[in-house]
Motif scaffolding. Structure first.
Motif, mmCIF file in Angstrom:
data_model
loop_
_atom_site.group_PDB
_atom_site.id
_atom_site.type_symbol
_atom_site.label_atom_id
_atom_site.label_comp_id
_atom_site.label_asym_id
_atom_site.label_seq_id
_atom_site.Cartn_x
_atom_site.Cartn_y
_atom_site.Cartn_z
ATOM 1 N N TYR A 198 0.967 -78.413 -10.318
ATOM 2 C CA TYR A 198 -0.062 -77.843 -9.452
ATOM 3 C C TYR A 198 0.280 -76.454 -8.920
ATOM 4 O O TYR A 198 -0.589 -75.769 -8.367
ATOM 5 N N PHE A 199 1.540 -76.046 -9.064
ATOM 6 C CA PHE A 199 1.948 -74.739 -8.558
ATOM 7 C C PHE A 199 2.778 -74.019 -9.609
ATOM 8 O O PHE A 199 3.499 -74.646 -10.396
ATOM 9 N N ASN A 200 2.684 -72.703 -9.596
ATOM 10 C CA ASN A 200 3.444 -71.862 -10.536
ATOM 11 C C ASN A 200 4.668 -71.263 -9.837
ATOM 12 O O ASN A 200 4.737 -71.202 -8.609
ATOM 13 N N ASN A 201 5.606 -70.831 -10.667
ATOM 14 C CA ASN A 201 6.766 -70.068 -10.201
ATOM 15 C C ASN A 201 7.586 -70.828 -9.146
ATOM 16 O O ASN A 201 8.080 -70.251 -8.183
ATOM 17 N N ILE A 202 7.726 -72.134 -9.357
ATOM 18 C CA ILE A 202 8.535 -72.939 -8.441
ATOM 19 C C ILE A 202 9.999 -72.772 -8.805
ATOM 20 O O ILE A 202 10.375 -72.913 -9.972
ATOM 21 N N PRO A 203 10.863 -72.470 -7.831
ATOM 22 C CA PRO A 203 12.288 -72.314 -8.149
ATOM 23 C C PRO A 203 12.899 -73.621 -8.651
ATOM 24 O O PRO A 203 12.403 -74.719 -8.359
ATOM 25 N N ALA A 204 13.967 -73.509 -9.389
ATOM 26 C CA ALA A 204 14.570 -74.663 -10.078
ATOM 27 C C ALA A 204 14.942 -75.798 -9.129
ATOM 28 O O ALA A 204 14.795 -76.975 -9.462
ATOM 29 N N ASP A 205 15.404 -75.463 -7.917
ATOM 30 C CA ASP A 205 15.858 -76.511 -7.002
ATOM 31 C C ASP A 205 14.709 -77.377 -6.474
ATOM 32 O O ASP A 205 14.934 -78.459 -5.932
ATOM 33 N N LYS A 206 13.459 -76.911 -6.657
ATOM 34 C CA LYS A 206 12.308 -77.647 -6.131
ATOM 35 C C LYS A 206 11.410 -78.201 -7.238
ATOM 36 O O LYS A 206 10.382 -78.838 -6.949
ATOM 37 N N GLU A 207 11.785 -78.019 -8.479
ATOM 38 C CA GLU A 207 10.937 -78.459 -9.593
ATOM 39 C C GLU A 207 10.824 -79.985 -9.682
ATOM 40 O O GLU A 207 9.838 -80.504 -10.197
ATOM 41 N N GLY A 208 11.807 -80.690 -9.184
ATOM 42 C CA GLY A 208 11.780 -82.149 -9.287
ATOM 43 C C GLY A 208 11.003 -82.846 -8.183
ATOM 44 O O GLY A 208 10.854 -84.073 -8.199
ATOM 45 N N ILE A 209 10.483 -82.090 -7.211
ATOM 46 C CA ILE A 209 9.738 -82.698 -6.112
ATOM 47 C C ILE A 209 8.424 -83.279 -6.631
ATOM 48 O O ILE A 209 7.699 -82.629 -7.386
ATOM 49 N N THR A 210 8.112 -84.498 -6.231
ATOM 50 C CA THR A 210 6.869 -85.155 -6.644
ATOM 51 C C THR A 210 5.920 -85.292 -5.451
ATOM 52 O O THR A 210 6.294 -85.103 -4.292
ATOM 53 N N ILE A 211 4.673 -85.646 -5.748
ATOM 54 C CA ILE A 211 3.702 -85.937 -4.689
ATOM 55 C C ILE A 211 4.220 -87.078 -3.821
ATOM 56 O O ILE A 211 4.096 -87.046 -2.597
ATOM 57 N N HIS A 212 4.801 -88.083 -4.444
ATOM 58 C CA HIS A 212 5.399 -89.204 -3.720
ATOM 59 C C HIS A 212 6.445 -88.713 -2.714
ATOM 60 O O HIS A 212 6.485 -89.174 -1.576
ATOM 61 N N ASP A 213 7.271 -87.771 -3.122
ATOM 62 C CA ASP A 213 8.293 -87.221 -2.237
ATOM 63 C C ASP A 213 7.660 -86.521 -1.037
ATOM 64 O O ASP A 213 8.140 -86.657 0.097
ATOM 65 N N LEU A 214 6.590 -85.764 -1.282
ATOM 66 C CA LEU A 214 5.915 -85.064 -0.189
ATOM 67 C C LEU A 214 5.315 -86.061 0.796
ATOM 68 O O LEU A 214 5.422 -85.894 2.012
ATOM 69 N N LEU A 215 4.682 -87.096 0.282
ATOM 70 C CA LEU A 215 4.032 -88.094 1.133
ATOM 71 C C LEU A 215 5.029 -88.816 2.027
ATOM 72 O O LEU A 215 4.722 -89.154 3.171
ATOM 73 N N ARG A 216 6.259 -89.039 1.523
ATOM 74 C CA ARG A 216 7.253 -89.828 2.251
ATOM 75 C C ARG A 216 8.274 -88.964 2.988
ATOM 76 O O ARG A 216 9.257 -89.471 3.513
ATOM 77 N N HIS A 217 8.038 -87.664 3.063
ATOM 78 C CA HIS A 217 8.985 -86.757 3.730
ATOM 79 C C HIS A 217 10.383 -86.870 3.142
ATOM 80 O O HIS A 217 11.387 -86.844 3.863
ATOM 81 N N GLN A 218 10.470 -87.006 1.834
ATOM 82 C CA GLN A 218 11.780 -87.064 1.190
ATOM 83 C C GLN A 218 11.933 -85.952 0.152
ATOM 84 O O GLN A 218 12.710 -86.065 -0.776
#
Length: 486
Positions: free
Chosen positions: A111-131
């Motif tokens: 859903y987003f472009n130019n995401i740095p490597a350290d944040k590429e593994g973040i999922t929607i699930h992670d955002l929802l659960r504050h993890q």
């Protein structure tokens, strides 16, 4: 959107509300109404809705929505509900998943472009659960910012931990979810929520700008000194909502009665399927987590002593305060919204839930937090600092009838003095507090913790045990006592 979440309330109670306990219990209902009347006199400003499992409901306003004009708060008064916004963002994501438009397992790289490597593994699930590991904020609530500027700040921020490995409350995580909702739905955040959530629930008094609120219905916010903060709609907003620092994570406006409609909708299959609601309350947990207490999708989930389910969330910007507590199995709902956040009144739903579960529980009624009492409390603490505890006791005993000590302020200042390397003064403040409030579980707990903090565990245990005798429904104190004795 600032919040006071796990730091206080997670440890406050282990409540189990029993089926039928409130049936035809007019005495208990009267106790609750009397308590609300008393805290209104002590300074509570807001609206409260209580729905019990026997069909009884209270929906009332307390204090003023505008102190200058003495306009009373009412059930239809509109408040900033703070981080209760997050449950709507979470539900909208699940609705879009039901429609086949996204998956909670999607990585944000979809859903987003130019995401740095350290944040590429973040999922929607992670955002929802504050993890996700993302920091909580990259700017102030009403700070003007473009989407590009917001994303640049987020991507350049340092992660607190690798995504999925820990918990750290992140407002910007929910701002990113709002952006995903807009990208996937092709609509503004508010329009998507209205069409998919609020309209089906008949919630016409919830949103940012769509409801076209009557300005006279929107409560003005006040700080603890009664200074006028104004209305949320007076602040800097974009065309359709607050700027990106707040959209999706906080700042939605609503009423207690509209929020109750939301509760009713969630109890049906009108908006979310059974599968979606299962995920809402019971998402995949981390290996280190317990099923007893965890953060789900926009809700804090807690199993009571009877193994029933309590789902809860609060929200505050230190001016407005919102609290939404649902005992789903017991069919009991508590909603309180306030336009003057205060550490005593912010525990209102927890106090009422304890009154429902324990007919013998009597909440402490605080002194009015007004200029006279604030000044008197400050004078007592100044006397302790400059002349000692005995002089302060004498000053307290010689107080005027119009003067009362503020118990919570004494406790707070005691811990502030410990933090500032003044343990001797801190203990004297705590001792004066117990002298003034010998039957206050909170004052006794403060003195007990103060002694523990300063290395006197024997004295600490003595006062902690006295506190627990007065308030047995405090597992934090019970655990602390157990740890100290082992």
């Amino acid at each position: 959107m600032k919040r006071i979440f796990f730091s206080i309330f997670l440890f406050l109670t282990c409540i189990s509300i029993l089926y039928g306990q409130t049936r035809n219990d007019k005495k208990q209902w009267k106790r609750i109404k009397t308590y609300l009347s008393k805290i209104e006199k002590a300074g509570f400003n807001g609206a409260v809705l209580i729905a019990l499992n026997n069909g009884q409901m209270l929906s009332e306003g307390y204090g003023f929505s505008n102190m200058e004009t003495k306009t009373p708060n009412k059930p239809n008064t509109v408040f900033d509900i703070g981080s209760l916004t997050k449950q709507f963002t979470a539900a909208a994501i699940l609705k879009l998943e039901m429609q086949g438009k996204l998956s909670t397992e999607d990585a944000i790289t979809a859903y987003f472009n130019n995401i740095p490597a350290d944040k590429e593994g973040i999922t929607i699930h992670d955002l929802l659960r504050h993890q996700s590991g993302l920091v909580s904020n990259v700017g102030k609530d009403y700070e003007k910012i473009t989407d590009d500027e917001f994303l640049q700040k987020v991507w350049s921020s340092e992660l607190r931990f690798q995504a999925g490995t820990n918990f750290s409350y992140s407002n910007i995580g929910y701002s990113l979810l709002a952006m995903i909702i807009e990208k996937v739905s092709g609509q503004s955040y508010e329009t998507c929520l209205y069409e998919n959530l609020w309209k089906p629930a008949n919630m016409e008094m919830t949103g940012y700008i769509r409801p076209k609120f009557d300005p006279n219905q929107i409560a003005r916010g006040y700080d603890r000194n009664d200074a006028d903060w104004g209305k949320p709609t007076d602040k800097a907003w974009g065309d359709t909502a607050p700027y990106r620092h707040l959209t999706g994570n906080g700042g939605i406006l609503s009423t207690t009665e509209d929020l109750y409609k939301w509760h009713q909708a969630l109890m049906s299959s009108k908006i979310l399927s059974a599968e979606a609601k299962q995920k809402l309350y019971h998402p995949k947990l981390r290996n280190s987590e317990s099923e007893t207490s965890y953060y789900a999708y926009g809700w804090d989930v807690f199993k009571t002593c009877k193994n029933t389910l309590r789902v809860w969330h609060n929200g505050t910007n230190r001016i407005f305060y919102a609290d939404f507590m649902r005992f789903i199995d017991e069919q009991i709902t508590l909603i309180s919204l306030s336009n003057k956040s205060h550490p005593v009144f912010d525990q209102l739903n927890f106090e009422i839930s304890k009154m429902i579960s324990n007919p013998n529980y009597d909440p402490e009624i605080p002194a009015a937090d007004n200029p006279i009492n604030r000044k008197f409390t400050a004078q007592i603490m100044e006397t302790i600092e400059h002349h000692g505890l005995q002089k302060a006791k004498t000053a307290y005993l010689n107080k005027k009838k119009s003067e009362q000590l503020l118990e919570y302020q004494m406790r707070n200042e005691g811990f502030n003095h410990i933090d500032n390397g003044q343990p001797g003064i801190a203990i004297q403040i705590f001792e004066l507090n117990v002298f003034a409030f010998p039957n206050s579980a909170k004052a006794l707990q403060g003195l007990g913790e103060g002694f523990v903090e300063t290395g006197n565990k024997t004295e600490g245990l003595q006062y902690l045990k006295k506190s627990l005798q007065l308030n047995p429904d405090n597992p934090f104190v019970a655990t602390l006592i157990k740890d100290l004795e082992n």
